[in-house]
Write an enzyme that holds these catalytic residues in place. Structure first.
Site, PDB file in Angstrom:
ATOM      1  CG  ASP A 168       2.341   1.961   5.212  1.00  0.00           C
ATOM      2  OD1 ASP A 168       2.097   1.144   4.306  1.00  0.00           O
ATOM      3  OD2 ASP A 168       3.259   1.806   6.041  1.00  0.00           O
ATOM      4  CG  HIS A 212       7.282   1.120   3.888  1.00  0.00           C
ATOM      5  ND1 HIS A 212       7.398  -0.165   3.427  1.00  0.00           N
ATOM      6  CD2 HIS A 212       6.044   1.207   4.426  1.00  0.00           C
ATOM      7  CE1 HIS A 212       6.287  -0.840   3.667  1.00  0.00           C
ATOM      8  NE2 HIS A 212       5.441  -0.018   4.269  1.00  0.00           N
ATOM      9  CD  GLU A 253       6.274  -0.105   7.669  1.00  0.00           C
ATOM     10  OE1 GLU A 253       5.282   0.029   8.413  1.00  0.00           O
ATOM     11  OE2 GLU A 253       6.452  -1.120   6.955  1.00  0.00           O
ATOM     12  CD  GLU A 254       6.566  -4.305   5.332  1.00  0.00           C
ATOM     13  OE1 GLU A 254       6.138  -4.742   6.419  1.00  0.00           O
ATOM     14  OE2 GLU A 254       5.821  -3.961   4.408  1.00  0.00           O
ATOM     15  CG  HIS A 273       1.942  -8.042   5.399  1.00  0.00           C
ATOM     16  ND1 HIS A 273       2.625  -8.220   6.583  1.00  0.00           N
ATOM     17  CD2 HIS A 273       2.194  -6.763   5.019  1.00  0.00           C
ATOM     18  CE1 HIS A 273       3.253  -7.096   6.918  1.00  0.00           C
ATOM     19  NE2 HIS A 273       2.995  -6.199   5.973  1.00  0.00           N
ATOM     20  CG  ASP A 326       2.464  -2.639   3.296  1.00  0.00           C
ATOM     21  OD1 ASP A 326       3.016  -1.549   3.488  1.00  0.00           O
ATOM     22  OD2 ASP A 326       2.384  -3.526   4.171  1.00  0.00           O
TER      23      ASP A 326
END
Length: 343
Positions: free
Chosen positions: A241, A69, A220-221, A321, A186
């Protein structure tokens, strides 16, 4: 370092430099489309704005869809305060604790981009008696614009509105020791791996045993990146991922992670087994882990009703994150596992 690895790292840096919080991904998608065309492919833009590429292989009912993503964490202006500061609402799992004092950009719909910093309210330690004990949250933090504004009306005159995107500085660094440090590894690191894999297939003129697609999703998030755009004939979906690194897990930044189960549930037993076999047979450094707080594009596709086997791999990434860290060893291991599994 070989040319494919150099290409992956360069493309990852290029992608990280393009702001693409969930909901604002067109520039990143356009760049990716351009790069696939330069490699000799014919990418298609999905209705959602993702990028779908046919890598080749014979038509049939056993096609493989690889998912990564492009969208990242970010925020959206939710309120313009009377003092000219901005309250924000998170896009995806943005955490206010590890974005404190980060530079950011407010991307307006019609009036350009403004710079600022995400700070605790009353951020001066020499003034704030409650600095230490104040809980960091989106209610106690604000964007301080790098503009001479002190009122709501002055901010509005700049063209800033509720709903404008707030993108955070990635601060990408690749150290001499091979560590890759940046926000939003990510999952732009895996998109870079996708490009490297596609380049490898072209340069080596490799014929695929089955039809293989790559899909760079853009939601995706927020959980629905792969809830559509599964081409006809696909029977297996493999998300590429970030691999989790942290307490209780075996993976390090120097490995590729194979996920047996995440917070949604177990991945397809045979797919996981075949990934482990491929890693072992090709002497690829890997870890097999369970991710306690995680969901993938492969999960989303199955939840949307697609009847497919599914799996998840990724280069080990620490501090997910947040200000994330990976290593070229893990990137290479992920690429090698893709090659071993797909080819």
């Amino acid at each position: 370092m070989d040319k494919i690895m150099e290409y992956i790292l360069e493309q990852t840096k290029q992608l990280l430099a393009i702001d693409s919080p969930t909901g604002y991904t067109k520039e990143a998608s356009d760049y990716l489309m351009q790069e696939y065309r330069a490699l000799g492919y014919q990418p298609a833009e999905t209705v959602k704005g993702g990028v779908l590429v046919d890598l080749g292989g014979p038509e049939g009912e056993n096609a493989l869809l690889l998912e990564a993503h492009l969208d990242t964490l970010g925020a959206m202006v939710r309120e313009i305060k009377e003092n000219g500061r901005l309250k924000v609402s998170p896009l995806g799992g943005l955490n206010p604790c590890n974005t404190e004092a980060e530079n950011c950009r407010v991307i307006t719909r019609l009036n350009g981009i403004y710079e600022g910093t995400f700070q605790l309210e009353n951020a001066s330690i020499h003034v704030n008696d409650h600095y230490d004990e104040t809980k960091r949250s989106f209610d106690t933090m604000e964007v301080v614009l790098d503009e001479k504004v002190n009122s709501k009306d002055e901010v509005k005159k700049l063209g800033i509105m509720v709903g404008d995107i707030v993108a955070f500085e990635p601060r990408t660094v690749i150290t001499k020791q091979g560590y890759i440090k940046s926000r939003f590894l990510d999952d732009k690191l895996s998109v870079g791996i996708f490009l490297g894999f596609a380049k490898y297939l072209k340069e080596e003129n490799i014929g695929l045993k089955r039809k293989v697609y790559q899909h760079a999703t853009v939601f995706e998030e927020v959980g629905h990146g792969a809830c559509g755009t599964v081409p006809k004939g696909v029977s297996e979906i493999l998300s590429v991922d970030m691999g989790c690194v942290g307490q209780g897990l075996d993976c390090t930044e120097h490995q590729v992670s194979i996920c047996a189960k995440d917070s949604v549930g177990p991945y397809h037993y045979q797919v996981v087994t075949d990934l482990v076999k491929a890693a072992k047979e090709h002497d690829i450094d890997f870890a097999l882990d369970i991710y306690p707080h995680y969901g993938s594009d492969a999960d989303a596709a199955l939840e949307a009703g697609y009847d497919c086997r599914h799996g998840l791999i990724g280069p080990g990434v620490y501090a997910s994150h947040g200000y994330e860290r990976a290593h070229v060893d893990g990137v290479k291991a992920a690429l090698e596992l893709l090659k071993a599994y797909v080819l």
